[in-house]
Write a protein that holds these residues in place. Structure first.
Motif, PDB file in Angstrom:
ATOM      1  N   UNK A  44       0.836  -1.201   0.000  1.00  0.00           N
ATOM      2  CA  UNK A  44       0.000   0.000   0.000  1.00  0.00           C
ATOM      3  C   UNK A  44       0.868   1.248   0.000  1.00  0.00           C
ATOM      4  N   UNK A  45       1.940   1.241   0.769  1.00  0.00           N
ATOM      5  CA  UNK A  45       2.860   2.387   0.799  1.00  0.00           C
ATOM      6  C   UNK A  45       3.500   2.584  -0.574  1.00  0.00           C
ATOM      7  N   UNK A  46       3.906   1.497  -1.212  1.00  0.00           N
ATOM      8  CA  UNK A  46       4.497   1.590  -2.541  1.00  0.00           C
ATOM      9  C   UNK A  46       3.528   2.162  -3.566  1.00  0.00           C
ATOM     10  N   UNK A  47       2.283   1.701  -3.524  1.00  0.00           N
ATOM     11  CA  UNK A  47       1.278   2.215  -4.458  1.00  0.00           C
ATOM     12  C   UNK A  47       0.997   3.688  -4.199  1.00  0.00           C
ATOM     13  N   UNK A  48       0.918   4.058  -2.923  1.00  0.00           N
ATOM     14  CA  UNK A  48       0.709   5.470  -2.576  1.00  0.00           C
ATOM     15  C   UNK A  48       1.881   6.327  -3.050  1.00  0.00           C
ATOM     16  N   UNK A  49       3.085   5.805  -2.940  1.00  0.00           N
ATOM     17  CA  UNK A  49       4.263   6.529  -3.406  1.00  0.00           C
ATOM     18  C   UNK A  49       4.229   6.717  -4.920  1.00  0.00           C
ATOM     19  N   UNK A  50       3.828   5.685  -5.639  1.00  0.00           N
ATOM     20  CA  UNK A  50       3.717   5.789  -7.096  1.00  0.00           C
ATOM     21  C   UNK A  50       2.687   6.835  -7.480  1.00  0.00           C
ATOM     22  N   UNK A  51       1.526   6.799  -6.855  1.00  0.00           N
ATOM     23  CA  UNK A  51       0.466   7.756  -7.194  1.00  0.00           C
ATOM     24  C   UNK A  51       0.861   9.195  -6.863  1.00  0.00           C
ATOM     25  N   UNK A  52       1.492   9.387  -5.715  1.00  0.00           N
ATOM     26  CA  UNK A  52       1.903  10.745  -5.359  1.00  0.00           C
ATOM     27  C   UNK A  52       3.026  11.249  -6.260  1.00  0.00           C
ATOM     28  N   UNK A  53       3.930  10.365  -6.656  1.00  0.00           N
ATOM     29  CA  UNK A  53       5.009  10.774  -7.568  1.00  0.00           C
ATOM     30  C   UNK A  53       4.453  11.120  -8.940  1.00  0.00           C
ATOM     31  N   UNK A  54       3.468  10.359  -9.403  1.00  0.00           N
ATOM     32  CA  UNK A  54       2.869  10.666 -10.703  1.00  0.00           C
ATOM     33  C   UNK A  54       2.116  11.994 -10.657  1.00  0.00           C
ATOM     34  N   UNK A  55       1.455  12.267  -9.545  1.00  0.00           N
ATOM     35  CA  UNK A  55       0.784  13.558  -9.390  1.00  0.00           C
ATOM     36  C   UNK A  55       1.816  14.686  -9.367  1.00  0.00           C
ATOM     37  N   UNK A  56       2.945  14.441  -8.710  1.00  0.00           N
ATOM     38  CA  UNK A  56       4.003  15.447  -8.671  1.00  0.00           C
ATOM     39  C   UNK A  56       4.551  15.713 -10.064  1.00  0.00           C
ATOM     40  N   UNK A  57       4.737  14.656 -10.849  1.00  0.00           N
ATOM     41  CA  UNK A  57       5.245  14.811 -12.215  1.00  0.00           C
ATOM     42  C   UNK A  57       4.287  15.646 -13.056  1.00  0.00           C
ATOM     43  N   UNK A  58       2.996  15.477 -12.833  1.00  0.00           N
ATOM     44  CA  UNK A  58       2.003  16.174 -13.643  1.00  0.00           C
ATOM     45  C   UNK A  58       1.761  17.614 -13.188  1.00  0.00           C
ATOM     46  N   UNK A  59       1.787  17.862 -11.897  1.00  0.00           N
ATOM     47  CA  UNK A  59       1.332  19.149 -11.382  1.00  0.00           C
ATOM     48  C   UNK A  59       2.467  20.151 -11.146  1.00  0.00           C
ATOM     49  N   UNK A  60       3.534  19.721 -10.507  1.00  0.00           N
ATOM     50  CA  UNK A  60       4.563  20.673 -10.056  1.00  0.00           C
ATOM     51  C   UNK A  60       5.286  21.370 -11.219  1.00  0.00           C
ATOM     52  N   UNK A  61       5.758  20.661 -12.267  1.00  0.00           N
ATOM     53  CA  UNK A  61       6.409  21.386 -13.357  1.00  0.00           C
ATOM     54  C   UNK A  61       5.485  22.388 -14.053  1.00  0.00           C
ATOM     55  N   UNK A  62       4.218  22.022 -14.207  1.00  0.00           N
ATOM     56  CA  UNK A  62       3.265  22.953 -14.831  1.00  0.00           C
ATOM     57  C   UNK A  62       3.042  24.175 -13.940  1.00  0.00           C
ATOM     58  N   UNK A  63       2.979  23.964 -12.639  1.00  0.00           N
ATOM     59  CA  UNK A  63       2.799  25.089 -11.724  1.00  0.00           C
ATOM     60  C   UNK A  63       4.024  26.009 -11.723  1.00  0.00           C
ATOM     61  N   UNK A  64       5.207  25.417 -11.762  1.00  0.00           N
ATOM     62  CA  UNK A  64       6.422  26.241 -11.822  1.00  0.00           C
ATOM     63  C   UNK A  64       6.494  27.021 -13.131  1.00  0.00           C
ATOM     64  N   UNK A  65       6.161  26.370 -14.233  1.00  0.00           N
ATOM     65  CA  UNK A  65       6.186  27.059 -15.525  1.00  0.00           C
ATOM     66  C   UNK A  65       5.171  28.191 -15.555  1.00  0.00           C
ATOM     67  N   UNK A  66       4.002  27.972 -14.973  1.00  0.00           N
ATOM     68  CA  UNK A  66       2.991  29.025 -14.930  1.00  0.00           C
ATOM     69  C   UNK A  66       3.462  30.188 -14.060  1.00  0.00           C
ATOM     70  N   UNK A  67       4.068  29.856 -12.933  1.00  0.00           N
ATOM     71  CA  UNK A  67       4.554  30.894 -12.015  1.00  0.00           C
ATOM     72  C   UNK A  67       5.667  31.721 -12.651  1.00  0.00           C
ATOM     73  N   UNK A  68       6.533  31.060 -13.414  1.00  0.00           N
ATOM     74  CA  UNK A  68       7.688  31.730 -13.979  1.00  0.00           C
ATOM     75  C   UNK A  68       7.464  32.201 -15.416  1.00  0.00           C
TER      76      UNK A  68
END
Length: 73
Positions: A44-68
């Motif tokens: 369960x921890x591994x699956x949660x880590x995968x899902x959170x990492x995939x969300x990070x890959x999708x959201x954080x770079x787009x948010x940084x690009x929008x901010x900058x």
């Protein structure tokens, strides 16, 4: 574009790509953890880590690009 602006753009580009690579590494770690788990809790921890990492890959770079985003600064 001046040298300072070019250096700032390079640093921002590098930061976005480091975030992406960090997310990929986290997803791989989660996959390895989930695949090698013998009990439910690490799986369960591994699956949660995968899902959170995939969300990070999708959201954080787009948010940084929008901010900058360049333009009317």
């Amino acid at each position: 574009m001046s040298d300072a602006e070019e250096a700032r753009a390079r640093r921002r580009w590098l930061a976005i790509n480091v975030v992406r690579l960090g997310g990929i590494a986290g997803a791989m770690l989660g996959l390895i953890l989930a695949a090698r788990a013998t009990t439910l809790a690490p799986k369960v921890i591994g699956i949660a880590l995968v899902l959170s990492a995939m969300a990070m890959i999708a959201v954080v770079p787009a948010a940084l690009a929008h901010r900058w985003r360049s333009g009317a600064e």
